[in-house]
Design a protein around this motif. Structure first.
Motif, short mmCIF file in Angstrom:
data_model
loop_
_atom_site.label_atom_id
_atom_site.label_comp_id
_atom_site.label_asym_id
_atom_site.label_seq_id
_atom_site.Cartn_x
_atom_site.Cartn_y
_atom_site.Cartn_z
N ARG A 126 0.80 -1.15 -0.02
CA ARG A 126 -0.03 0.04 0.11
C ARG A 126 0.72 1.27 -0.12
O ARG A 126 1.84 1.27 0.31
CB ARG A 126 -0.93 -0.10 1.15
N LEU A 127 0.12 2.13 -0.65
CA LEU A 127 0.88 3.58 -0.50
C LEU A 127 0.10 4.70 0.01
O LEU A 127 -1.28 4.39 -0.20
CB LEU A 127 1.27 4.05 -1.88
N ASP A 128 0.45 5.38 1.02
CA ASP A 128 -0.57 6.66 1.32
C ASP A 128 -0.31 7.91 0.54
O ASP A 128 0.75 8.22 0.45
CB ASP A 128 -0.47 6.90 2.74
N GLU A 221 -8.87 3.88 1.40
CA GLU A 221 -9.26 4.33 2.63
C GLU A 221 -8.70 5.60 2.69
O GLU A 221 -7.90 6.22 2.57
CB GLU A 221 -8.56 3.30 3.62
N SER A 222 -9.89 6.11 3.87
CA SER A 222 -9.43 7.58 4.31
C SER A 222 -8.62 7.47 5.46
O SER A 222 -9.07 6.95 6.57
CB SER A 222 -10.85 8.37 4.57
N ARG A 228 -5.04 9.52 1.90
CA ARG A 228 -5.84 8.45 1.38
C ARG A 228 -4.87 7.02 1.10
O ARG A 228 -3.78 7.39 0.72
CB ARG A 228 -6.51 8.53 -0.02
N ARG A 229 -5.30 5.99 1.68
CA ARG A 229 -4.38 4.83 1.54
C ARG A 229 -5.00 3.85 0.36
O ARG A 229 -5.92 3.48 0.49
CB ARG A 229 -4.43 4.15 2.89
N ILE A 230 -3.99 3.49 -0.57
CA ILE A 230 -4.30 2.82 -1.57
C ILE A 230 -3.56 1.49 -1.52
O ILE A 230 -2.40 1.50 -1.57
CB ILE A 230 -4.27 3.50 -3.10
N ASN A 231 -4.46 0.40 -1.49
CA ASN A 231 -4.05 -1.04 -1.15
C ASN A 231 -4.20 -1.71 -2.44
O ASN A 231 -4.97 -1.63 -3.27
CB ASN A 231 -4.78 -1.74 -0.15
N LEU A 232 -2.98 -2.34 -2.82
CA LEU A 232 -2.86 -3.32 -3.93
C LEU A 232 -2.37 -4.76 -3.68
O LEU A 232 -1.69 -5.11 -2.44
CB LEU A 232 -1.53 -2.51 -4.54
#
Length: 236
Positions: A126-128, A221-222, A228-232
């Motif tokens: 993930r990256l925020d 996710e907020s 914003r956290r984007i999960n991969l």
């Protein structure tokens, strides 16, 4: 200090080495293919096999003052300074880290916002991002876009620039809270394709985006007003 063989060739699965220190932090070698925890990427696991056949399972790898420490499993056979060993990676785990790490670089290149954090896991990451609400991507659309970009099979290259060159080009650094290591005179750069991504990074990566395989954006996710956290995750 430990010679970091993985910096130039992330595909080395094993190497011959000599034990230079043994202590509470682990077993330090004069050279290694094991990547130590850092930059959001976990430390490698695997084994150290002495010339007489004694094998020590390594559960983690960490940077220490005198090099890179290979953390043995509890109760493992003792090694001594001067022992010759074969250091062998848990390659399947490392390769998943490489695929995820490269996928995160591709994703980072497509999101217009500073990176506030990140983490690489076994088959996921993930990256925020510091994003305004109107710039938050839609999950399915981002998944489709990234898979199309990955499938082009862009080559990945490693190069180096001086500390001064990086200082003169601050936009090359996407991370807002963590700065790339400087002070040794040069900084390792990762380039993906012709203009896909170019930024400093010390981690391990695949040779081209096609090796990543298909991915999915599993959750956005907020984590604050603009964070914003984007999960991969790897799909195959």
């Amino acid at each position: 200090m430990t010679e970091e063989l993985f910096r130039e060739d992330a595909y080395l699965k094993s190497c011959e080495a000599t034990v230079t220190a043994v202590g509470e932090t682990g077993i330090v070698l004069d050279r290694t293919v094991f990547y130590p925890t850092g930059g959001g990427q976990p430390g490698d696991s695997g084994s150290l096999t002495r010339s007489d056949g004694v094998q020590v399972t390594v559960t983690d790898t960490r940077k220490v003052e005198d090099g890179i420490a290979h953390v043995p499993t509890e109760g493992a056979a003792a090694l001594s300074v001067g022992d010759r060993v074969t250091a062998t990676l848990d390659w399947d785990r490392r390769y998943r880290h490489m695929r995820v790490h490269t996928a995160l670089h591709v994703m980072c290149s497509q999101i217009q916002g500073g990176v506030t954090g990140g983490q690489i896991g076994d088959g996921k990451g993930r990256l925020d991002f510091n994003l305004e609400p109107e710039n938050v991507p839609e999950k399915e659309a981002l998944t489709e876009h990234l898979n199309a970009l990955i499938a082009v099979d862009h080559p990945l290259g490693i190069s180096w620039i001086t500390d001064e060159e990086l200082t003169a080009n601050p936009d090359l650094v996407r991370t807002m809270s963590v700065k790339p290591p400087m002070g040794a005179g040069r900084v390792r750069m990762i380039r993906i394709g012709d203009g896909v991504d170019y930024q400093p990074c010390g981690g391990t990566h695949v040779k081209s985006t096609g090796e990543i395989g298909r991915i999915a954006i599993t959750k956005i996710e907020s984590k604050g007003k603009q964070n914003r956290r984007i999960n991969l995750a790897l799909v195959d």
